[in-house]
Design a protein around this motif. Structure first.
Motif, short mmCIF file in Angstrom:
data_model
loop_
_atom_site.label_atom_id
_atom_site.label_comp_id
_atom_site.label_asym_id
_atom_site.label_seq_id
_atom_site.Cartn_x
_atom_site.Cartn_y
_atom_site.Cartn_z
N LEU A 47 0.65 -1.20 0.05
CA LEU A 47 0.40 -0.09 0.05
C LEU A 47 1.07 1.41 0.01
CD1 LEU A 47 -2.87 -0.99 2.53
CD2 LEU A 47 -3.43 -1.04 0.06
N ARG A 48 2.39 0.71 1.18
CA ARG A 48 2.61 2.69 0.96
C ARG A 48 3.20 2.62 -0.44
NH1 ARG A 48 2.02 6.17 3.50
NH2 ARG A 48 1.89 4.97 5.31
N GLU A 49 3.96 1.41 -1.34
CA GLU A 49 4.48 1.48 -2.43
C GLU A 49 4.14 2.43 -3.65
OE1 GLU A 49 7.59 -2.03 -2.82
OE2 GLU A 49 6.26 -2.14 -3.17
N VAL A 50 2.13 1.75 -3.54
CA VAL A 50 1.18 2.79 -4.79
C VAL A 50 1.26 3.89 -4.24
CG1 VAL A 50 -0.86 2.37 -5.15
CG2 VAL A 50 0.03 0.44 -4.42
N GLU A 51 1.47 4.34 -2.79
CA GLU A 51 1.26 6.07 -1.61
C GLU A 51 2.19 6.54 -2.81
OE1 GLU A 51 1.06 8.59 2.03
OE2 GLU A 51 0.59 6.41 1.61
N ALA A 71 1.25 12.25 -9.14
CA ALA A 71 0.93 14.20 -9.17
C ALA A 71 1.53 15.00 -9.56
CB ALA A 71 0.34 14.10 -7.95
N GLN A 72 2.89 14.91 -9.18
CA GLN A 72 3.60 16.12 -9.51
C GLN A 72 4.32 15.59 -11.00
OE1 GLN A 72 6.90 14.16 -6.99
NE2 GLN A 72 6.57 14.65 -5.15
N ALA A 96 -2.23 5.47 1.98
CA ALA A 96 -2.18 4.02 1.73
C ALA A 96 -3.31 3.62 2.21
CB ALA A 96 -1.01 3.38 2.74
N SER A 97 -3.17 4.20 3.70
CA SER A 97 -4.72 4.27 4.22
C SER A 97 -6.21 4.45 3.88
CB SER A 97 -4.22 5.62 6.24
OG SER A 97 -4.56 6.57 5.17
N TRP A 98 -6.38 5.05 2.64
CA TRP A 98 -7.81 5.44 2.21
C TRP A 98 -7.75 3.92 1.03
CZ3 TRP A 98 -8.33 5.50 -2.95
CH2 TRP A 98 -10.31 5.61 -3.75
N LEU A 99 -6.23 3.79 0.63
CA LEU A 99 -6.46 2.26 -0.70
C LEU A 99 -7.23 1.33 0.37
CD1 LEU A 99 -6.33 1.49 -3.01
CD2 LEU A 99 -3.76 1.40 -2.75
#
Length: 243
Positions: free
Chosen positions: A19-23, A30-31, A42-45
């Protein structure tokens, strides 16, 4: 049937991503795309995957980019309706008079020629001849060619676009919120016509043609008003679904 959360989790695990890698990857996107709304925490996903929460088209596009999902795979994640819509008797028969007479019929023949689906799209994007009497003179139509894959899968080869030639200025980032209301421009280069999103540098010396996030095309940079000209802004489109 597995919900969208489970399908997204299966796609993530197939790529062996945490999840952290996806974030982190969404932060880079986004940048790159210049919009913080594309970042996914990560928490939302995690909540989406566990609770099958709904998500916006913007978020789905970001995840599709990271998981390399095709448009068909994206649509396959959407829930299937449990019931079949049955039109009322009042809507079961088309209004033949409306379709066969008056201005609607005239515009339909212009926008939807009989050859739209039966003919193979041309190789190059082409600006169509101006038509007298149907639209104000500053409107022009064009057909997207097979070589112009800048906006796939949103606008495919063979689609017809309507261009307002009076709207030629490039919008700044503050003038649109997401790619669904981001202006699409019709442009003329030394090699022919192309349609796409655009960005100007601060000095207005260089114009960058930006493809759709799911397109396989890359950004292209031109000297503004020397190697590329803005014909106008695309204000409407008749999308061809297949080639």
């Amino acid at each position: 049937m597995e919900g969208i959360g489970g399908k997204l989790r299966a796609s993530r695990l197939a790529w062996k991503l945490t999840l952290r890698e996806v974030e982190q990857r969404t932060l880079r996107l986004a940048q790159q795309w210049g919009n913080p709304a594309y970042r996914i925490s990560a928490s939302w996903l995690d909540r989406v995957e566990r609770e099958n929460r709904g998500l916006s088209a913007t978020k789905l596009i970001v995840l599709a980019n990271i998981y390399s999902l095709t448009p068909d795979q994206m649509l396959g994640m959407c829930p299937t309706p449990d019931t079949t819509f049955t039109p009322s008797e009042d809507l079961s028969v088309p209004n033949a008079t409306l379709l066969a007479e008056g201005n609607l019929d005239t515009y339909a023949k212009v926008w939807l020629p009989d050859t739209l689906v039966t003919e193979t799209p041309a190789e190059a994007t082409a600006l169509l001849p101006a038509e007298q009497g149907l639209l104000p003179s500053h409107y022009r139509r064009a057909v997207i060619g097979r070589q112009d894959r800048t906006l796939e899968p949103m606008i495919r080869a063979g689609s017809i676009v309507l261009i307002d030639t009076q709207k030629r200025s490039i919008a700044t980032r503050r003038e649109w919120n997401h790619e669904f209301d981001r202006p699409i421009y019709f442009l003329m280069t030394r090699d022919g016509y192309v349609s796409g999103f655009c960005e100007l540098d601060k000095e207005s010396d260089w114009l960058t043609v930006i493809p759709h996030a799911l397109s396989f095309e890359s950004n292209r940079r031109f000297r503004y008003r020397k190697d590329i000209e803005v014909v106008g802004t695309v204000v409407a489109a008749v999308i061809r679904r297949t080639e």
